[in-house]
Scaffold this active site. Structure first.
Site, PDB file in Angstrom:
ATOM      1  CD  GLU A 167       3.268  12.725   2.110  1.00 36.37           C
ATOM      2  OE1 GLU A 167       2.613  11.736   1.676  1.00 36.37           O
ATOM      3  OE2 GLU A 167       4.456  12.650   2.436  1.00 36.37           O
TER       4      GLU A 167
ATOM      5  NE  ARG B  23      10.978  -3.914   8.167  1.00 36.14           N
ATOM      6  CZ  ARG B  23      10.159  -2.916   7.917  1.00 36.14           C
ATOM      7  NH1 ARG B  23      10.268  -1.786   8.593  1.00 36.14           N
ATOM      8  NH2 ARG B  23       9.224  -3.033   6.995  1.00 36.14           N
TER       9      ARG B  23
ATOM     10  NE  ARG C 271       5.560 -10.106   2.561  1.00 34.71           N
ATOM     11  CZ  ARG C 271       5.780  -9.092   3.390  1.00 34.71           C
ATOM     12  NH1 ARG C 271       5.150  -9.047   4.555  1.00 34.71           N
ATOM     13  NH2 ARG C 271       6.599  -8.126   3.061  1.00 34.71           N
TER      14      ARG C 271
HETATM   15  C1  MV4 Z   1       0.130   7.731   0.640  1.00 35.15           C
HETATM   16  C2  MV4 Z   1      -0.868   7.311  -0.270  1.00 35.15           C
HETATM   17  C3  MV4 Z   1      -1.307   8.237  -1.198  1.00 35.15           C
HETATM   18  N1  MV4 Z   1      -0.802   9.490  -1.203  1.00 35.15           N
HETATM   19  N2  MV4 Z   1       0.614   8.979   0.588  1.00 35.15           N
HETATM   20  C4  MV4 Z   1       0.029   3.798   3.358  1.00 35.15           C
HETATM   21  C5  MV4 Z   1       0.897   3.426   4.508  1.00 35.15           C
HETATM   22  C6  MV4 Z   1       2.052   4.342   4.483  1.00 35.15           C
HETATM   23  N3  MV4 Z   1       3.256   3.593   4.499  1.00 35.15           N
HETATM   24  C7  MV4 Z   1       1.918   5.190   3.273  1.00 35.15           C
HETATM   25  N4  MV4 Z   1       0.653   4.875   2.681  1.00 35.15           N
HETATM   26  C8  MV4 Z   1       0.141   5.624   1.686  1.00 35.15           C
HETATM   27  N5  MV4 Z   1       0.616   6.893   1.570  1.00 35.15           N
HETATM   28  C9  MV4 Z   1       0.148   9.842  -0.315  1.00 35.15           C
HETATM   29  N6  MV4 Z   1       0.626  11.090  -0.347  1.00 35.15           N
HETATM   30  C10 MV4 Z   1      -1.353   6.004  -0.193  1.00 35.15           C
HETATM   31  C11 MV4 Z   1      -0.849   5.151   0.786  1.00 35.15           C
HETATM   32  C12 MV4 Z   1      -1.386   3.801   0.761  1.00 35.15           C
HETATM   33  C13 MV4 Z   1      -0.574   2.714   0.423  1.00 35.15           C
HETATM   34  C14 MV4 Z   1       0.789   2.854   0.152  1.00 35.15           C
HETATM   35  C15 MV4 Z   1       1.562   1.791  -0.180  1.00 35.15           C
HETATM   36  C16 MV4 Z   1       0.994   0.532  -0.286  1.00 35.15           C
HETATM   37  C17 MV4 Z   1      -0.330   0.331  -0.013  1.00 35.15           C
HETATM   38  C18 MV4 Z   1      -1.137   1.420   0.332  1.00 35.15           C
HETATM   39  C19 MV4 Z   1      -2.495   1.240   0.577  1.00 35.15           C
HETATM   40  C20 MV4 Z   1      -3.264   2.299   0.925  1.00 35.15           C
HETATM   41  C21 MV4 Z   1      -2.715   3.583   1.025  1.00 35.15           C
END
Ligand code: MV4
Length: 456
Positions: free
Chosen positions: A200, A291, A337
């Site tokens: 991505e 969930r 939390r």
């Molecule tokens: C991403 C991103 C930046 N760009 N995808 C982290 C866990 C997973 N659920 C998805 N995540 C991320 N995906 C793209 N294309 C950055 C994260 C991410 C993140 C996302 C949500 C909340 C906290 C985060 C902390 C670090 C990285």
């Protein structure tokens, strides 16, 4: 409607489910490990069954023991809560094969959304905006280099079976990609036994905004707005709010409508959360959770809906008790939390709670299974409570939160309450001006270290 349900969980969420069931005239069965024999969820339930020794693998994840507990007690349905077996498609299937109802989506929907590649492909075809990326799985480095050229750097290599940030590696430039690609694959293989990865565009400073959706088995589907869950540490949410400080009513109706239409089209049953990254005014789907989420109470508070009651009704084949036009958000809600951890090390702190006084008053809800004299076991997640505070607007909500935190007494163990007192004094938090990297950067600065991610 069911006459008896089994709650396959512990702690505050087991109480939350018990409360909804009792208000519907439904009897409850608690299951517990030997470490939880004196836990509040066991005390409150109408019946309880010990299902194994302390380790989760032998108790709260013990599928045969849980199905057997249903058979012994005559429970007709299983509520899995969050964590544990809540997104285990095999468990949902086994429950239904035993003639019991799984209070959640079908095992097929759980499986579909559990694989991040099939999830993204499914929702993209239904009009949900996604992060630009590879067309599905990327089998080798040559294909990865080709896909990344189209996407444009920086790119993120993600595990199809991912979650919690494991198996995720950033490549800033083309020369970083071979290493990021092989690292992500190896980590995914080790963590999930599945080395499928996809690419991505890497979004550098997004917010995490998630849309609450709900569908019944009669073709009805609604959204309940969004939650802003950008304040996270090591992929664990710390503080959530509803609505997001940056989403207006028109934007909410648009993205919410897209999400509700998508789950209606899928024939999705139960509650779900569609997670987005939000950057420069655009939403980008990342994953869907099938969930009930930890932070569901902020949505319940603002929309005046009991989501667990709706889950139970849906599993019993009833229709949603509202239509989209009935769902009008009112005021603002936040959740802290409360973990049994020392601050700022975040080292878990189990042990005896010698005194407990939850805060109260107008707009204050404390979801917790604590009581004075309870001993927090070291075997499980350190979440010991959730403080949910609401008020007519965000500034009043933060004032009320400060007041409520000041009333809380959890004696004998360390908790994350001091973290929230400190956050409330911060101008960025007061302004709602934060992103997914803000909290870790702020914590690093508090500790006198350089921020690890780009400054927000
Ligand atoms: C991403 C991103 C930046 N760009 N995808 C982290 C866990 C997973 N659920 C998805 N995540 C991320 N995906 C793209 N294309 C950055 C994260 C991410 C993140 C996302 C949500 C909340 C906290 C985060 C902390 C670090 C990285």
């Amino acid at each position: 409607m069911f006459t008896k349900i089994l709650i396959a969980n512990r702690g505050e969420i087991a109480l939350r489910i018990h409360r909804a069931a009792k208000e519907m005239g439904i009897a409850t069965v608690a299951v517990h490990s030997t470490a939880d024999a004196t836990a509040m969820h066991v005390r409150l339930a109408d019946e309880s069954v010990c299902i194994g020794p302390p380790s989760s693998a032998q108790s709260y994840l013990n599928q045969p023991a849980i199905v057997t507990a249903c058979e012994i007690t005559g429970a007709e349905a299983v509520h899995p809560g969050y964590g544990f077996l809540s997104e285990n498609a095999g468990f949902a299937r086994i429950v239904e094969e035993h003639g019991l109802a799984f209070i959640g989506p079908t095992s097929e929907h759980i499986r579909l959304m559990g694989d991040k590649i099939t999830a993204k492909d499914t929702v993209a075809k239904l009009g949900v905006p996604c992060v630009p990326g590879s067309d599905g799985q990327v089998p080798n480095i040559d294909e990865a280099l080709r896909a990344a050229k189209d996407i444009g750097y920086p790119v993120l290599v993600k595990a199809a079976a991912g979650g919690g940030g494991r198996g995720m590696k950033v490549a800033e430039t083309e020369k970083d990609l071979p290493h990021a690609f092989s690292q992500a694959r190896a980590e995914a293989k080790a963590a999930f036994g599945n080395d499928a990865v996809y690419l991505e565009k890497y979004l550098t400073l997004p917010r995490h905004i998630e849309v609450q959706v709900i569908g019944d088995t009669h073709g009805n589907a609604c959204h309940l707005g969004e939650r802003d869950c950008s304040l996270q540490r090591r992929h664990q949410k710390v503080f959530e709010e509803c609505p997001s400080p940056v989403i207006d009513a028109q934007t909410r109706a648009r993205i919410g409508g897209v999400c509700a239409d998508a789950i209606r089209e899928m024939g999705y049953r139960g509650v779900g959360t569609i997670e987005f990254l939000y950057e420069n005014g655009e939403f980008y789907f990342i994953e869907m959770n099938t969930r009930l989420q930890v932070e569901h109470p902020v949505t319940e508070t603002v929309y005046g809906v009991d989501l667990v009651r709706e889950q139970i009704r849906i599993a019993a084949g009833e229709k949603l008790s509202f239509r989209q036009e009935d769902l009008v958000p009112r005021g603002h809600a936040v959740e802290c939390r409360i973990n049994a951890e020392s601050v700022p090390s975040f080292v878990p702190c189990a042990g005896l709670v010698n005194s407990y006084h939850p805060p109260g008053g107008l707009g204050v809800r404390m979801d917790s299974a604590l009581y004075g004299g309870y001993s927090v076991p070291a075997y499980y997640d350190s979440l010991i409570g959730k403080l949910i505070v609401s008020a007519p607007d965000r500034p009043a909500c933060l004032m009320r939160l400060r007041r409520a935190l000041g009333e809380m007494v959890v004696g004998g163990i360390d908790t994350t309450v001091p973290l929230f007192h400190a956050l409330l004094e911060n101008p960025d938090i007061q302004a709602g001006d934060y992103n997914i990297h803000w909290l870790e950067n702020w914590l690093a600065r508090q500790m006198g270290q350089a921020p690890k991610s780009p400054a927000h």
